[in-house]
Each structure stands twice: as structure tokens, then as C-alpha cells.
Design a protein around this motif. Sequence first.
Motif, PDB file in Angstrom:
ATOM      1  N   SER A 276       0.862  -1.198  -0.140  1.00 20.41           N
ATOM      2  CA  SER A 276      -0.061   0.001  -0.152  1.00 20.41           C
ATOM      3  C   SER A 276       0.940   1.300  -0.131  1.00 20.41           C
ATOM      4  O   SER A 276       0.436   2.176  -0.335  1.00 20.41           O
ATOM      5  N   THR A 294       0.992   1.814  10.102  1.00 27.41           N
ATOM      6  CA  THR A 294       0.208   0.592   9.409  1.00 27.41           C
ATOM      7  C   THR A 294       0.245   0.588   7.798  1.00 27.41           C
ATOM      8  O   THR A 294       0.072   1.657   7.090  1.00 27.41           O
ATOM      9  N   PHE A 295       0.784  -0.526   7.310  1.00 25.02           N
ATOM     10  CA  PHE A 295       0.684  -0.711   5.956  1.00 25.02           C
ATOM     11  C   PHE A 295       0.276  -2.018   5.621  1.00 25.02           C
ATOM     12  O   PHE A 295       0.342  -2.932   6.493  1.00 25.02           O
ATOM     13  N   SER A 296      -0.307  -2.247   4.424  1.00 29.76           N
ATOM     14  CA  SER A 296      -0.777  -3.593   3.737  1.00 29.76           C
ATOM     15  C   SER A 296       0.096  -4.187   2.809  1.00 29.76           C
ATOM     16  O   SER A 296       0.715  -3.234   2.001  1.00 29.76           O
ATOM     17  N   GLN A 298      -0.349  -7.407  -0.274  1.00 30.39           N
ATOM     18  CA  GLN A 298      -1.574  -8.152  -0.693  1.00 30.39           C
ATOM     19  C   GLN A 298      -0.799  -8.948  -1.746  1.00 30.39           C
ATOM     20  O   GLN A 298       0.401  -8.644  -2.453  1.00 30.39           O
TER      21      GLN A 298
END
Length: 328
Positions: A276, A294-296, A298
Motif C-alpha cells: 500500500s 500500519t501498511f498492507s 497483498q
Amino acid sequence: LCLEDEHGAFHLRGRASTRVFHTGDVEEDSVANESKPAMKPFFLLNPGQSTEFDVVFKPTLAQRLEGEIRVLVGDTCSCKTLIELVGEGHKDEFILKGLEEDPKERNAKSSLKKDVIDAVRVNHIQFGDCPVGEPCQRTFTITNHTRTKVMRYEWDADIPFQFSPKVGHLHPGCSKVITVTLKSDVSATFKRHLVKCKVTKIKFELPQRKVPAWDDQMCIGTWKETPRRDPTARWPKIRKVMETVPEPAHTVVQESSREVEVYLSAVVAYAQFKLSTIMVQFNDSSPFETRTATFSMQNTGEVPLKYSWEKAEDSEPVRKTYYTALMR
């Protein structure tokens, strides 16, 4: 439910969720009903409920066997469903165990529109999703079911599939675990890739009891002398060398050769992911104060993503002077 089977090779068995009111040809795993059994077993399904049954095939003959299950709904015979059962009793001298059903063969041979329904072969290995450049392995077992004959097997596999052992001997009543390794350096899709195994009966030049089991993975260590680089050295250098055990001398029995087919399926692809952000910016923090960001991440690829975090060697924290204002 009414099971019709001329040879008694098929058995219908209810699971724990099955609510049985009368028992007949059904072996039930649920609580037994002590009432007087009727000619046909009846079951009750309330609206929205479902139940499951296991159909067990245990042949006593090496031949094609058929049966059927008649499902009668209510008290009338006009509302009924017919389930056809097809099995094949198989008795072979060279057996492969641990393989899967071929889905394409099941779809092709299970159509009720055909006059003859064939039993589904279990000769398929599904690797699933494999990352590029990493080995994926599957295993199965081959067995010699003869009492006196020795069999020689040889897998005709090409890159990127590798069978281990590829060549070997099976003594009577013995088994061998075969490992299939798939490693591809490029993305690829394999659908029912055919691999054949040549199986022959052989006779040894020596008595069979004096010839041990053999395959091409067997090695023996020997000590060999090698000259030293130093010309003044008095003794040669000794090192251990691993050599493949040679195949025992044998002759092939005439008209005993046959081929066994195995199908391989796999999808080899690169692991892909998406973040992200590529920069995590923390707000200004006082000494000994904890900040969390926070980061995501995938997984956008077709294969499982393996990852780990490590600190870059050239990354060092930037030190800045801390200022504070004194309150009067």
C-alpha cells in the motif's frame, strides 16, 4: 433408499448426521433405531436440512461391477431418483498407490448419457501452484504383487519433472516410494502431462536370494588416492568418492514388457505482491514515546508468497538534536 447390487460389492453407509427411522441395506453410523426394521430404510429431512451418505466399493472379483441406488420420495413410486454405481475390481502385478483421480477422465466417463460408464482411473498427480525456481515434490508408492517374479521399472520423464529413483528393481512383494520433483526456471502450466513407466520382468544371472534390491539412487563410498600438489610429500592424499552402485546383471523375460501411464498437472508462476506504500512516515515523537504506523501487503500472484523482513545493511537512523521549550 434401495441398494441393488448383484455381487454385493457396494455398501451404503449413513453418516452421523443421518436420521434413520428404519434400517435395511444401510450401515448407519448414527444412533441405532431399536424399532422393527422394514424392507426398505426410510429417512426424514426437515425443510432446509441435508444429510450425507458414503458408498463403499469392496470388490471380490477382478472385473467391472455395477449397481444402483433407488431413491424414493414419499409414498409414491412416481417420484424417484436413480443413482448408478460403477466400479472396477483391479488385480495387477504392478500397482501404483497414493495417486489421485484424474478430473478430466471423471468428467468424460461419468456422463449418464453414455450407454457404458467406465470406472475412473487413479493415475493423476496434482502439484497445484508452484513458485518459479523452487522445487515442489510429491510422492507415491509402487508395489510388486507377484510371488516369484522380479520387475524392472524405468520412468521416461523429461525436464522439468524428475523421478527418483528413475530406474530400479522390485523384488516379489516389495514396494518402493517414488518422489517426483518439479522445478522450473520459467512460468509454465502443465495439464495432464503424460509420463510413461516401462515395466518388465527380469531374471538375474545369480540366484535371486543373493541379489539385493537395487535402484539408481544407491551409492557406495570408496577411498581413492590422489597426488598431492607438494612434490616433496611422501604420502598421497586419500579422499572419499561416492559412486553409483552398478545395476545387477539380468536378462529380460520375453513378451513381459508393458507401460504404465501417470499424468502430471501443475501451475508454475512468479510470486507477486503489492504494498500500500513504499514509505512509512511516523509523526514527530518525544523521547521514549511509542508511535505505530500500519501498511498492507497483498499477494496478487497465483502461488503462495513466502516473505520475511530484515533490516537493510546500509540503513542508519538519522540523529537530530532534540529541543524542548521550558515553561515559566
